[in-house]
Design a protein around this motif. Sequence first.
Motif, short mmCIF file in Angstrom:
data_model
loop_
_atom_site.label_atom_id
_atom_site.label_comp_id
_atom_site.label_asym_id
_atom_site.label_seq_id
_atom_site.Cartn_x
_atom_site.Cartn_y
_atom_site.Cartn_z
N ALA A 137 -19.21 -63.58 -34.12
CA ALA A 137 -18.71 -62.61 -33.36
C ALA A 137 -18.76 -62.98 -31.88
N TYR A 138 -17.73 -62.29 -31.08
CA TYR A 138 -17.53 -62.99 -29.87
C TYR A 138 -17.53 -61.83 -29.00
N GLY A 139 -18.13 -61.72 -27.79
CA GLY A 139 -17.96 -60.84 -26.84
C GLY A 139 -18.25 -61.38 -25.43
N THR A 140 -17.58 -60.65 -24.48
CA THR A 140 -17.73 -60.77 -23.02
C THR A 140 -19.24 -60.43 -22.47
N LEU A 141 -19.69 -61.20 -21.81
CA LEU A 141 -21.05 -60.65 -21.18
C LEU A 141 -20.79 -59.84 -20.18
N ALA A 142 -21.41 -58.49 -20.03
CA ALA A 142 -21.48 -57.70 -18.98
C ALA A 142 -22.07 -58.05 -17.67
N LYS A 143 -22.87 -58.93 -17.68
CA LYS A 143 -23.44 -59.54 -16.50
C LYS A 143 -23.69 -60.94 -16.97
N THR A 144 -24.41 -61.86 -15.84
CA THR A 144 -24.75 -63.10 -15.99
C THR A 144 -26.24 -62.76 -16.91
N ALA A 145 -26.53 -63.64 -17.85
CA ALA A 145 -27.53 -63.41 -18.76
C ALA A 145 -28.30 -64.85 -19.21
N SER A 146 -29.61 -64.98 -19.02
CA SER A 146 -29.85 -66.45 -19.65
C SER A 146 -30.36 -66.36 -21.03
N TYR A 147 -30.57 -67.40 -21.49
CA TYR A 147 -30.85 -67.67 -22.98
C TYR A 147 -32.09 -66.61 -23.39
N GLU A 148 -33.21 -66.61 -22.20
CA GLU A 148 -34.45 -66.01 -22.48
C GLU A 148 -34.29 -64.50 -22.47
N GLU A 149 -33.31 -63.83 -21.76
CA GLU A 149 -32.93 -62.49 -21.34
C GLU A 149 -32.19 -62.03 -22.87
N VAL A 150 -31.43 -62.77 -23.34
CA VAL A 150 -30.70 -62.71 -24.69
C VAL A 150 -31.69 -62.55 -25.75
N LYS A 151 -32.54 -63.59 -25.78
CA LYS A 151 -33.43 -63.65 -26.74
C LYS A 151 -34.33 -62.60 -26.82
N ALA A 152 -34.89 -62.31 -25.51
CA ALA A 152 -35.80 -61.03 -25.50
C ALA A 152 -35.12 -59.72 -26.01
N ALA A 153 -33.78 -59.74 -25.95
CA ALA A 153 -33.26 -58.33 -26.28
C ALA A 153 -33.11 -58.43 -28.05
N TYR A 154 -33.14 -59.50 -28.50
CA TYR A 154 -32.99 -59.64 -30.24
C TYR A 154 -34.53 -59.20 -30.62
N ASP A 155 -35.56 -59.96 -29.82
CA ASP A 155 -36.77 -59.70 -30.16
C ASP A 155 -37.37 -58.36 -29.94
N LYS A 156 -37.01 -57.73 -29.19
CA LYS A 156 -36.95 -56.10 -28.98
C LYS A 156 -36.84 -55.32 -30.20
N TYR A 157 -35.78 -55.66 -30.78
CA TYR A 157 -35.40 -54.86 -31.83
C TYR A 157 -35.77 -55.60 -33.30
N TYR A 158 -36.14 -56.74 -33.45
CA TYR A 158 -36.24 -57.23 -34.45
C TYR A 158 -37.70 -58.06 -34.78
N LYS A 159 -38.23 -58.25 -33.57
CA LYS A 159 -39.56 -58.89 -33.89
C LYS A 159 -40.38 -58.22 -35.14
N ASN A 160 -40.39 -57.00 -35.32
CA ASN A 160 -41.35 -56.22 -36.44
C ASN A 160 -40.52 -56.11 -37.66
N GLU A 161 -39.20 -56.60 -37.68
CA GLU A 161 -38.52 -56.36 -39.06
C GLU A 161 -38.71 -57.48 -39.80
N TYR A 162 -39.18 -57.32 -41.15
CA TYR A 162 -39.51 -58.17 -42.13
C TYR A 162 -38.07 -58.90 -42.54
N PHE A 163 -36.85 -58.42 -42.51
CA PHE A 163 -35.73 -58.76 -43.27
C PHE A 163 -34.67 -59.28 -42.19
N VAL A 164 -34.96 -59.05 -40.99
CA VAL A 164 -34.10 -59.85 -39.99
C VAL A 164 -34.93 -60.84 -39.15
N ARG A 165 -34.50 -62.22 -39.42
CA ARG A 165 -34.99 -63.36 -39.01
C ARG A 165 -34.12 -63.92 -37.62
#
Length: 346
Positions: free
Chosen positions: A246-274
């Motif tokens: 999937a492709y999307g335009t960034l709403a603002k400049t974001a670093s790898y660490e910021e994006v990774k933090a967003a994924y970790d926020k929602y999936y860190k404790n999800e057993y089935f999402v790696r």
Amino acid sequence: MIKAGIIGSTGYAGGELVRLLLQRDDVEILWYGSKSYIDQKYASIYQNMFEIVDDSCLDDNIEALAEKVDVIFTATPQGFLASLMKEDILSKTKVIDLSADYRIKDVDIYEAWYKMEHKTPQFINEAVYGLPEINREEIKKARLIANPGCYPTCSFLSIYPLVKEGLIDPSTIIIDAKSGTSGAGRGAKVDSLYCEVNENIKAYGVGVHRHTPEIEEQLSYAAGKPVTISFTPHLVPMNRGILITAYGTLAKTASYEEVKAAYDKYYKNEYFVRVLEKDVVPQTKWVEGSNFVDVNFKIDPRTNRIIMMGAMDNLVKGAAGQAVQNMNIMFGLPENKGLKLIPMFP
């Protein structure tokens, strides 16, 4: 002991439900429903069940089934459950529907995309969209679960954190999806013949695929505003698996660490999402036969876009496995019970 019945047990999703549930000592399958194979031995249809399942297939009498079981799984074509659902059924048993009959809350949108009248729209609002990573608390209290589609599950989980956190402009989302042929079902179709599929790849349902409004509706909830996407699925010559790019335009400049933090926020404790490590791209082979979804992303600063990727098994997390995950939640069991399936390799 949970007593279960399956209507549509001889399709690919139904067969996968049987395979998953038979591995458990706390579930008993009382009803192998199949309108096409009434009175035939189940193991004669799926020979892998020889000397494992002795039962014969029964009909699709959901009212009789409701008297016997604690949960009914309906792995049936669109419109089947909607044509039969009654309050009396839900007063006696829980129902997990693998079709699209109760996934879309706007009945007009359902009827427009599925080209059929919805016979029981009064149950649409009650039905809980069975994506545990998002609706876990609602699933716990539900009588009726609308088990998500395969493409929507993989697409949504790949994109959700960035839409929810406002990191991408949701109006720019384009989803390129690829699926193995089991996603087309077990029915005989010319387009699914070996000679048609082998050594071939093609787009289908271009601009009109029925999973489009389901993905849009769920992303709209995440974004807090209407979302319209471009979604194009492709058929690839393999049995199982879905790959989303999937492709999307960034709403603002974001670093790898910021994006990774967003994924970790929602999936860190999800057993089935790696969430995979940096620069590791999801592959269908790494999730085959399991209930896992592997996701990752890549920022493209040159275009100010981000590429979001996901892979999963369309018959497990995309259908039967997610249905069992929902059953576990509904009955207060550990969510991964019976689903600690290690992906098969090779």
